[in-house]
Structures are given as structure tokens and as C-alpha cells.
Write a protein that holds these residues in place. Structure first.
Motif, short mmCIF file in Angstrom:
data_model
loop_
_atom_site.label_atom_id
_atom_site.label_comp_id
_atom_site.label_asym_id
_atom_site.label_seq_id
_atom_site.Cartn_x
_atom_site.Cartn_y
_atom_site.Cartn_z
N ASP A 325 -4.60 8.20 0.46
CA ASP A 325 -4.02 7.95 1.78
C ASP A 325 -4.03 6.45 2.10
O ASP A 325 -4.16 6.05 3.26
CB ASP A 325 -4.75 8.74 2.87
CG ASP A 325 -6.24 8.47 2.90
OD1 ASP A 325 -6.72 7.65 2.07
OD2 ASP A 325 -6.94 9.09 3.73
N ASP A 326 -3.89 5.62 1.06
CA ASP A 326 -3.81 4.17 1.30
C ASP A 326 -2.52 3.82 2.04
O ASP A 326 -1.58 4.62 2.10
CB ASP A 326 -3.87 3.41 -0.04
CG ASP A 326 -5.26 3.44 -0.65
OD1 ASP A 326 -6.20 3.87 0.04
OD2 ASP A 326 -5.40 3.05 -1.83
N LEU A 327 -2.48 2.60 2.56
CA LEU A 327 -1.30 2.12 3.28
C LEU A 327 -0.44 1.27 2.34
O LEU A 327 -0.91 0.28 1.79
CB LEU A 327 -1.74 1.30 4.50
CG LEU A 327 -2.66 2.02 5.50
CD1 LEU A 327 -3.04 1.08 6.64
CD2 LEU A 327 -2.02 3.28 6.05
N TYR A 328 0.82 1.69 2.19
CA TYR A 328 1.70 1.02 1.23
C TYR A 328 2.95 0.40 1.87
O TYR A 328 3.68 -0.34 1.22
CB TYR A 328 2.19 2.03 0.17
CG TYR A 328 1.09 2.59 -0.70
CD1 TYR A 328 0.54 1.83 -1.71
CD2 TYR A 328 0.63 3.89 -0.50
CE1 TYR A 328 -0.46 2.35 -2.54
CE2 TYR A 328 -0.36 4.42 -1.31
CZ TYR A 328 -0.91 3.65 -2.33
OH TYR A 328 -1.90 4.16 -3.13
N LEU A 329 3.23 0.75 3.12
CA LEU A 329 4.54 0.40 3.66
C LEU A 329 4.75 -1.09 3.85
O LEU A 329 5.90 -1.56 3.81
CB LEU A 329 4.78 1.14 4.99
CG LEU A 329 4.86 2.66 4.90
CD1 LEU A 329 5.47 3.23 6.18
CD2 LEU A 329 5.66 3.14 3.70
N HIS A 330 3.70 -1.85 4.07
CA HIS A 330 3.89 -3.30 4.25
C HIS A 330 4.51 -3.91 3.00
O HIS A 330 5.48 -4.67 3.07
CB HIS A 330 2.56 -3.98 4.58
CG HIS A 330 2.72 -5.41 4.97
ND1 HIS A 330 2.91 -5.81 6.29
CD2 HIS A 330 2.75 -6.56 4.23
CE1 HIS A 330 3.05 -7.13 6.34
NE2 HIS A 330 2.95 -7.61 5.10
N ASP A 331 3.94 -3.57 1.83
CA ASP A 331 4.46 -4.12 0.58
C ASP A 331 5.88 -3.62 0.32
O ASP A 331 6.73 -4.37 -0.18
CB ASP A 331 3.56 -3.72 -0.58
CG ASP A 331 2.26 -4.50 -0.60
OD1 ASP A 331 2.25 -5.64 -0.10
OD2 ASP A 331 1.25 -3.98 -1.10
#
Length: 890
Positions: A325-331
Motif C-alpha cells: 500500500d505504498d504511495l506511487y502517484l507522485h512519481d
């Protein structure tokens, strides 16, 4: 050939052939019947419908489009995408088939080194409408397409209309042969997987009548002016020119897909399941980035819901790929900006705000996902406790509708718990929802809003000249009067009318600034009080008001005068908005972009993008900075310049606003510089004082500050000072010691309340022994009913019922019912022991009987349950109902 180069070549070709290059319209459609622009011709609809006179005879564009009707198919097929770009050329009564057909063929087949796309002519096929002999003749004789590569189709395939009465006409489509490895020989009629549509040429020459479907409407006759509307999917053409199998492998989408694969540790091509998820992520991230850049913000309705749904599908597929459930949307947002910025430079300018909105939504959905998972787990537990193996379709629909859970997420979570899902019920509920949405859309589907009256005035008389930057009153001529939606020659006393003038000092509502109010008067003959001014179409100011006396007639010369005090107050608010914007950016960084505002007399609200709330100290710093700047009495200057120059000097542009080549810049020294068409003070000192009233959330990633300005701020501060003085007097403490003194008083008050509650609970429980001693026999059951003093809480009633039940033991069935009125509404608690349950008495059933008597409902476990109602006078009757139920049962 890269996508950006394809777009450049297309526009260059048609510009050389006499077409005006029209920049892509904003994705937020001006047409009120559409949420988003979904086709290349949408910006030109008013011209095709005759509501506006086009400013050019020929046009060409590369139009951004979003279409989500088939969103569940995105990633699964080679052709579905939620965002796409339409290459189009348009003629408004200028050329027709004889030019449109050669234009398309020449551009597609001209060699690359001569400015074309270089497609081999022998791999292109053509379709025409069944009886369109004219088009087939042009293809054969003028272009030279062999007859065996021209096929005819019926209305369902090769006839176009908007789906409502209006313009329509036959189509001619150009198809590309992908080769024998993709299917059977024989052209589009044989295999549409092998032969894919590249370009659709619409010959708009007839008027259709009412009807449903694609082929069951009457043709009423020819249009007075024949038009051309063509569309070619940029992404689809890119697949051909780049030699790839599907749109996801073209340069722009592949860049995002590769970044998603890198982040999640999955290789494209490993499996069909992971490939689908990667394609979904690539498509949706590009769509979300473009939507946010054009001013859309996540929400639970309309276009905001489209964006939210797209982002949540992205997050879901990323979790499937990465297993975390890491956050990926910024990249991935960064990858999308990089992929599209060559075509849309504003993506780089807006990057900070785009990141802020998307990052905040990702974090917000993480919280929503946790809440939805809790709901899922409860529903799954109920299913298994009842011995079931199928998760409810209605629960699956609630997860989708309320928490944004895609059905595949519910299916996977159910499988992990050994459950299937009632997909049939889920699909039925989804279908009902879609049908309702379609009916709502059909009810308002007019092809376009009726702006023809306004458009005619604009076309015949020109744009309204705005005098309000320098003049608060002036002479003008009435160009048109509208009453009840109809143009009229005169408006009389009592009429609610719309007035169009050739020139006006009235500011029309826009950019967050409310419209001016005032009067229009004709010497000795009529006066109308203006309470609103709008621009239903660009360039035309429409004054709305009620005729106070006399009459106004078209061509009358009127004296237009605004309410100057109101204008001054609104202008102060508008200037304060600019100062607050700059102060927030200084406090939070450039990601604190404007997301909306409203400037009214003496008060404002300002919405901005932010991932978190501002604490009290940060708000105080922003307020102090604003007032420090305004106390310097900085001159407020406005000037006209080119859009490029304005952006180069650092002027801020508001999302969603449409700007021309020339823009107006409002600056306050180097502290604030924005593109703005509103009215402002001459110097910041005229604001007097700005008082921030608070900060709050108005949506995912969007915060709001409100403020009072000028005299309104002074009055607010004066009231607060008076209140503080009264508190200091009552508490007998200096003003600076009030916080500590109030904390002390509140601490004592809370302690006293807890002691009172403890004594009340003890008093209630003291009755337990006497109640147990007074238990009555009903057959083999011992019953206690009791009305506790009003104010007794539900928790205390529960404790009392359980205490009495415990004192009566387990040797015989026991039932205890106690009731009270805690806060105007009655509450009843029933407790039964194990012996009573074995005898068939359930607390939930007994509470249900009592609650219905109280005019309400309730429930709970078999041993203890609670209910309530609306009728406090029925408590005694409710207790008797419990007693009667027990008597009948025993």
C-alpha cells in the motif's frame, strides 16, 4: 514519429490549406449538457447548430477529450482509453466532400519527407454510406482508390448525428490494413480487428427529426449550409506510425507504463493480468493529470467523481501489481507530465498544483480504503456466521458506490475469505444506477444550451465594451431586451428582464468576483434595478434586473450607474484575495495554488490546494504577513501583455480559466502578480485591515480560508474585543490571562460533570436491589419493568438492567426491561438470562415490541438489546407491551 510531431504535422498541413488553427478547448465543457469534452467537434457545436456565427470558414484542432462510458474496458482492449486526442478539420459552409476527401488522403499518403504521414496507399481501405454515390465517385475518380477497396455500410456504421434532432449526414471512413497476421482478407466488412478505422469524415448536409437509436429517425431535408466535421484519433494513428500493436505502447503512454513497471517491480509482458493493470495505470494517470491541469478537482459528484474514480482505479491496480500500500502517484504524475508536456506546456507550469491535488487524493483514498475494508470484513463475518458462502451483491454495490471499491477488489477480498460474490445482483444494481443516470441525461439532452438569442445579439452588434476599470457610470444604448427567454422590443414595470448594452460600467460575475449592482435609467421614462450581470457567452454582458417604473425599449439610450460603495467593497475583497494567495504560497510553497474564490462586499473566501490543514500559528503568520504588506500602501498596477510574457514574468494563472493571446496582469510590486480581469483598489492601504476568520476543508486536497476586509474586518475585531472585555470582567482576570483562566474553569466544570454523572449512575444502580426484590412472576418467568428518572443515559439503563438480571440468577427465566428519557427521546433496554433464551425469549424481539410502541425501532444481541422512539409519553405503554409479550410466550 512521436505523438507531438504527428499533431504538429496535422495542424501544419491544414494551416497551409487555409484553415485557422484553434487551440484545444479546456476539458471542462462549456456545453452544460456535457461534463467533459468527449469529442473533437464539441467546441464547434454552436457553429454547426447555427447558434453562433463562426469567426472562420475553416478550422483545424487537436482537441483533448475524456470519455469514460467504457472505462471498465480500459487496459483490456487495444483501443479503449479514457483520455484521447482528436485531430480534426472543419468547414462551416465552405468546402465539402470534393475537398475533404482529398485533404485526408493526401495527408495520410504524402511521404514523410514532404510533410505527410507516408502511409502506403495500397494498405488503406475506404467505407462510404450505402447510397452516397457522390463520395464513392470522388474516392474512385478524384483520389484513385480501386473500387475493390471501397465498401458500403448502412446507417448504423456510416451515418452521423448528435442523437437528437439537428444536423446529420453520411460518413466516409478510412481504414488501415494491419496485415494478414491480424485476421482475414476482405476489408473492414470481413475483419475489423485486422482493418482498423483511422479517420472519419462526416458530411453534415441534412437535418434529422426525433427518434431513438442510430437508424430510426426521419431525414427532414437538406441543411441551408453544408459542413465538414472530421476526426482522427491521434493515439490510434501513432500506433500505426510507431509500428506498435496498441495505443499503450505508443511513446506517451509507454513512458508512464514503464515508470509504473519500474516502481512496482513488474515487467510488461510477464502476464496478461499484470499487463492489464499496467495499461490501466498508464491510461488513468495521463487522464488524471490532464483533468487536474484543466481545473477538475476530486469530489463525489459530476466531473469531480470522474477524476476520483479514475484515481482510485489507478491506486487499486497499483496495489495489485506491487502487493503493498505504498504511495506511487507522485512519481507517476511526474512521468505523465513529462510525457505530455511537449504538447501541453502548461503541465510544467501547473506541476506543483497537479502534484498537490493527486497526492492528497491518494492519501485520502488510503483512509477510505481502510474504512471500506472494515465494512467488507463485517459483511463477510455476517455471511459466514449465517453459514453462507456468497458475499451479498448489495453489499458489493455499497462498497462500490460509497467507498469507490472496484468490483475486482471486492472479488479478490472475498476470495481471500473463501467467499464468492453475488455478481448478478451487483451488476443489476449497477445497471439500475446507469439507467437512472441515462434518463437524467436524456431529460436534459438538448444538443447544446440554447444561446442563440445571445449569439445573435453578439453577432449583429459585437462584444460589450467594459468601462468599469475607469468609470462607474456612463451612457449606453440598449441592444436587446429578453423577458422569459424571448427577445422583446420593450420591458415594462414589474418585468424581470435581461438587458444587453453596447457598453457598460457593470462588472459581470467572473473570476470569483461577484457582479455589480446598480440602475439603468431612461430620462423621464423608465428605470430598471440591476441585481446581477452575467456573461452567458464570451464577450456579451447581460444585465439582469426588475423594471422599477416606466418602460425600456430597444435602442433606448440609458444612463448606467453602479453602486459605487458596493464596488469599492468588492474590490477590496478581490485585492485581499491576491495578497492572501501570495502569503499562502510563501507559507506552504508553490503547490498552494488557487482552486476557486468568491469576492463579495467586505468578505471573501479563497480555496487553495494543500495536503494538510494550517494550524493556528500558521494562519496567524499568514494574516500578519498580509496586513504588513497592505500597511505599506503598495500601488496596485494593471497592464496588458502577451500571455507568454506574463507567464515569463511569474504571473500566476488560475486553473480552469481560458486566456487569450493578450492578458491583463494585476501586480502589487513584486509581492503579488496574477492574471486577472477583476477590479481592484488603487493601493493596498485602501484595504484597511484583513482578518482571517478560519480555515477548513472543502474536498480532497483543497482547503478554504475565509476573511473579512476593511470596515467589515474592523467591525469583527470590535465585536471580538468587546466580547473579550466582558469575559475578562466576568472572570475577573486581565485579558492576557483569559486563556489560562478559561482552561481552569473548564477543567473544574468537566470534573463537576463527571461527579454528577457518577452520582446519578450510583443512584440508578442503588435501585437494583429493590427492583430485583420486586420481581413479578409470569408463569415460570421472573419479570422486572421499571421507568428510571428522566435524564438517565442509555449506558446507565444498560448497567441497571444487567445488574438486576445478575441479582436474579439463572435458576429460572428472567427478563428485565428498564426505560427512561435521556434527551427528549425515549430509550428502552431489555436484558434476559440464558434460561429465558432457552425458553424462547430473545431480548431483541422484546425490544422490538417496545420500540414500535414508542414509534421507533431497535435491536441487539439475544441477551441484551436497546431501542428507542419518538414518543416519550408512551414509555409506560411500551413496558406493558413487553409484559404482555412475555405473558403470551409463557
Amino acid at each position: 514519429m512521436e505523438t507531438a510531431e504527428i499533431a504538429r504535422r496535422f495542424l501544419t498541413f491544414f494551416e497551409k490549406n487555409g484553415h485557422t488553427v484553434v487551440p484545444s478547448a479546456n476539458l471542462i465543457a462549456e456545453d452544460p449538457t456535457l461534463l467533459l469534452v468527449n469529442a473533437g467537434m464539441v467546441p464547434f457545436k454552436p457553429y454547426f447548430l447555427g447558434q453562433r456565427t463562426p469567426p472562420y470558414d475553416r478550422a483545424t484542432s487537436v482537441q483533448k477529450c475524456v470519455r469514460t462510458i467504457d472505462i471498465d474496458e480500459v487496459g483490456k482492449t487495444s483501443r479503449h482509453a479514457s483520455f484521447f486526442q482528436m485531430l480534426g478539420n472543419f468547414s462551416f459552409g465552405d468546402y465539402f466532400k470534393e475537398s475533404a476527401i482529398p485533404f485526408a488522403w493526401n495527408l495520410l499518403t504524402t511521404p514523410v519527407d514532404e510533410g505527410g504521414f507516408g502511409l502506403p496507399p495500397e494498405r488503406l481501405w475506404v467505407t462510404v454510406y450505402l447510397d452516397d454515390d457522390e463520395a464513392e465517385t470522388i474516392w474512385r475518380e478524384q483520389v484513385g482508390v480501386p473500387p475493390e477497396r471501397i465498401q458500403r455500410f448502412g446507417m448504423a456504421e456510416n451515418y452521423w448525428s448528435m442523437g437528437v434532432p439537428g444536423p446529420c449526414g453520411p460518413c466516409s471512413e478510412i481504414f488501415w490494413d494491419r496485415g494478414p497476421e491480424y485476421g482475414a482478407e476482405g476489408g473492414p466488412a470481413a475483419d475489423e480487428n485486422r482493418y482498423i478505422e483511422v479517420w472519419n469524415l462526416v458530411f453534415m448536409q441534412y437535418e434529422r427529426g426525433p427518434g431513438s437509436g442510430k437508424d430510426d429517425f426521419p431525414i427532414l431535408g437538406e441543411l441551408p449550409s453544408k459542413n465538414i466535421d472530421t476526426g482522427m484519433g491521434l493515439e490510434r494513428l501513432a500506433t500505426i506510425l510507431q509500428g506498435v500493436d496498441n495505443i499503450y505502447e505508443t511513446d506517451t503512454l509507454r513512458a508512464i507504463l514503464n515508470r509504473a513497471a519500474e516502481l512496482t517491480g513488474v515487467n510488461y509482458g510477464d502476464s496478461e493480468r499484470s499487463d492489464v493493470s499496467l495499461r490501466v495505470v498508464a491510461d488513468h494517470m495521463r487522464t488524471a493529470t490532464m483533468l487536474v491541469s484543466d481545473g477538475v478537482r476530486p469530489s463525489n459528484e459530476k466531473r469531480g467523481y470522474v477524476l476520483r474514480r479514475i484515481l482510485r482505479r489507478t491506486i487499486r491496480n497499483l496495489r495489485l501489481l506491487a502487493g503493498d500500500d505504498d504511495l506511487y502517484l507522485h512519481d507517476l504524475t511526474e512521468a505523465a507530465i513529462g510525457a505530455m508536456a511537449d504538447q501541453y506546456g502548461e503541465l510544467r507550469t501547473n506541476a506543483d498544483v497537479i502534484h498537490g491535488v493527486i497526492d492528497a487524493e491518494e492519501k485520502n483514498f488510503a483512509d477510505t480504503l481502510r474504512a471500506g475494508t472494515t465494512l467488507f470484513n463485517r459483511a463477510a463475518e455476517r455471511t459466514k456466521a449465517a453459514g453462507g458462502t456468497e458475499f451479498s451483491g448489495s453489499d458489493a454495490f455499497q462498497l462500490h458506490d460509497t467507498y469507490g471499491f472496484p468490483i475486482d477488489l471486492t472479488l479478490e477480498m472475498a476470495a481471500e475469505q473463501g467467499l464468492t460474490v453475488d455478481e448478478a445482483t451487483f451488476r443489476e444494481l449497477m445497471s439500475q444506477q446507469r439507467d437512472t443516470a441515462k434518463r437524467d441525461a436524456a431529460a436534459k439532452k438538448l444538443g447544446n444550451a440554447d444561446i442563440s438569442t445571445y449569439a445573435q445579439l453578439l453577432d449583429t452588434s459585437g462584444a460589450t465594451e467594459f468601462l468599469g476599470y475607469t468609470d462607474h457610470e456612463g451612457e449606453a444604448r440598449i441592444l436587446g431586451l429578453i423577458v422569459d427567454g424571448e427577445a422583446v422590443p420593450a420591458a415594462r414595470a414589474g418585468d424581470r428582464a435581461e438587458v444587453v448594452l453596447d457598453r457598460t460600467p457593470f462588472y459581470a460575475e467572473s473570476g470569483g468576483q461577484l457582479a455589480d449592482k446598480g440602475t439603468l435609467s431612461v430620462d423621464g421614462r423608465g428605470v430598471i434595478d440591476i441585481d446581477d450581470v452575467q456573461r452567458p457567452i464570451a464577450g456579451l454582458s447581460v444585465h439582469r434586473g426588475t423594471v422599477r417604473s416606466g418602460e425600456l425599449v430597444v435602442d433606448d439610450h440609458v444612463h448606467a450607474a453602479i453602486d459605487t460603495d458596493r464596488r469599492a467593497s468588492v474590490s477590496r475583497s478581490h485585492s485581499a484575495t491576491h495578497l492572501i494567495h501570495s502569503a499562502l504560497r510563501n507559507a506552504l510553497g508553490p503547490s498552494a495554488g488557487q482552486a476557486g474564490s468568491e469576492n463579495q462586499p467586505g468578505r471573501l473566501r479563497f480555496d487553495f490546494t494543500a495536503e494538510r490543514a494550517l494550524d493556528t500559528s500558521e494562519l496567524a503568520e499568514v494574516e500578519e504577513e498580509v496586513n504588513t504588506v497592505l500597511s505599506g500602501d503598495i500601488p496596485v498596477r494593471d497592464f496588458q501583455t502577451s500571455l507568454d510574457d506574463a507567464l515569463a514574468m511569474g504571473a500566476l494563472a488560475m486553473f480552469g480559466e481560458k486566456y487569450g493571446d493578450q492578458v491583463r496582469v494585476v501586480e502589487m510590486s513584486d509581492y503579488s502578480r496574477e492574471l486577472c480581469g477583476g477590479t481592484h483598489v488603487a493601493a493596498t492601504g485602501q484595504l484597511g485591515v484583513v482578518k482571517l476568520l478560519g480555515e477548513s476543508s472543502v474536498g480532497s486536497g483543497v482547503r478554504r480560508v475565509e476573511a473579512a476586509v476593511g470596515l467589515d474586518a474592523f467591525r469583527r475585531l470590535s465585536r471580538e474585543s468587546l466580547l473579550v472585555s466582558r469575559l475578562a470582567e466576568q472572570l475577573k482576570a486581565p485579558r492576557e490571562e483569559l486563556p489560562e483562566r478559561i482552561d481552569t474553569v473548564l477543567t473544574r466544570l468537566r470534573s463537576a460533570e463527571k461527579e454528577v454523572e457518577r452520582l446519578r449512575a450510583a443512584q440508578v444502580l442503588q435501585a437494583a436491589e429493590g427492583l430485583a426484590a420486586g420481581a413479578r412472576d409470569h408463569g415460570d418467568t421472573r419479570l422486572v419493568t421499571h421507568r428510571a428518572p428522566d435524564g438517565t443515559s442509555g449506558d446507565d439503563l444498560r448497567k441497571l438492567a444487567l445488574d438486576v438480571r445478575g441479582r436474579l440468577g439463572e435458576d429460572r427465566p428472567v427478563a428485565v426491561a428498564v426505560a427512561a428519557v435521556p434527551q427528549e427521546r425515549p430509550v428502552i433496554v431489555v436484558a434476559v438470562n440464558k434460561s429465558a433464551q432457552a425458553a424462547g425469549l430473545k431480548a431483541g424481539d422484546l425490544v422490538g415490541t417496545a420500540a414500535r410502541t414508542l414509534g421507533g425501532g431497535g435491536g441487539g444481541k439475544p441477551d441484551v438489546a436497546q431501542g428507542g422512539g419518538n414518543d416519550p409519553t408512551a414509555i409506560d405503554a411500551a413496558l406493558r407491551a413487553v409484559e404482555q409479550r412475555i405473558s403470551e410466550a409463557t
